[in-house]
Write an enzyme that holds these catalytic residues in place. Sequence first.
Site, PDB file in Angstrom:
ATOM      1  N   GLU A 177     -41.931 -48.952 -63.945  1.00 51.34           N
ATOM      2  CA  GLU A 177     -41.513 -49.860 -64.790  1.00 51.34           C
ATOM      3  C   GLU A 177     -40.820 -49.324 -65.749  1.00 51.34           C
ATOM      4  OE1 GLU A 177     -43.639 -52.589 -67.190  1.00 51.34           O
ATOM      5  OE2 GLU A 177     -43.876 -53.173 -64.911  1.00 51.34           O
ATOM      6  N   GLU A 289     -47.502 -54.879 -59.121  1.00 51.67           N
ATOM      7  CA  GLU A 289     -48.057 -55.339 -59.778  1.00 51.67           C
ATOM      8  C   GLU A 289     -48.071 -57.114 -59.576  1.00 51.67           C
ATOM      9  OE1 GLU A 289     -47.723 -54.458 -64.123  1.00 51.67           O
ATOM     10  OE2 GLU A 289     -47.723 -52.149 -63.945  1.00 51.67           O
TER      11      GLU A 289
END
Length: 390
Positions: A177, A289
């Site tokens: 991320e 995710e």
Amino acid sequence: MLFKSLVMAALLAAQATATIYYAGVAESGGEFGVYSSSKTPGTGLPGTFGVDYKFINESAIDVYVDQNKVNLFRVAFLLERMCPVATGLGATFNETHYGFFADAIDYITTTKGAYAILDPHNYMRYNDPSQQPSTGSIIGDTTDSTAATTAQFAEFWGELARRLKDNEKVIFGLNNEPHDMDTNLILANDQAAINAIRAAGANQLIIAPGNGYTGGHSWTQDYAGNSPASSAVLGNLTDPANNTAFDIHEYLDSDFSGGHANCSQSGPTNLAPLTAWLKSNSFKAMITEFGGSNSTGCAGYITELANYMAQNEEYIGWTAWAAGPLWGTNSPCCGDGNAWGSLEPGSVAADGSPGFYTTVWERDIQPLVPRVLQWSGVSSVQGGGLTMKM
């Protein structure tokens, strides 16, 4: 004989249509133990293995492989534990810590025969994980004298790849991320890591992140902190082995954070621009995710997202967020702060009722696991070695 023939027929039919080669769960726990309310650098480093942090519970991996028939685990770790800040990001590892991590990866890949994503859970930052994702210097930021360089990031990946180049079941997840940085720098870091991995002689699958917390919904968007859009830059990524896909995260709550219990975002609608970009640029992606709560509304959103991935050949795999050995009654996502348990087998909520493993994984996600997955061969954007886990 008839049963065997029917199984073979089903397998051949599935091989003809399969696009999801890898499916499983993210293992969160290797990044634990460093939070500091005062943002004090160095908190929890290196930490005590098994107390402050831990990668997996082997018994949980057994359940997921033997009972749930999944073939993929995303295993989080911290760069600051693998490469201590005192020596810097690069090829000098804390060998004790690396040994703990290697044991977990070996259990998943060698003992259980599944695949493992190596996940530096660092938000493209290094030197201070005390309040991730906001602390730490952006890797490659030449305006920050304390930042690790792009070359150091490449050195790290070259060394890790050298150590694991013969394990065909690893997948190199370059970083978790990235956010609030120049997307051109993400391209530079991703490319340097890919080059180093291939130079080390490793040919396994690489998954590369984009900006904006690598959100699929924002892949084509340009806004402050997410500029240029990932779609405007990352199409320039190259891999001499042609075995790189993009690492995508996509939550289903109102702000795409995975922090809320209610699902309100349509995965297919929000992923459509990304899917079109992947198709036009001949790239693949994995959604490593996603998640939802145990509210009745989320089940449909999760099903819609998983079916969308299965129906679009641009997507080759997924891992739900999250299981892990240290969550206890806490919820890693989708709980509005409530302690409803995690995706760890046997998890319970704070009131003793079944946790998310029972109320989300078994009820909502397990029916979406493809019966045919890749169980042999080097990790690849093209799949291969598809078999039905009996």
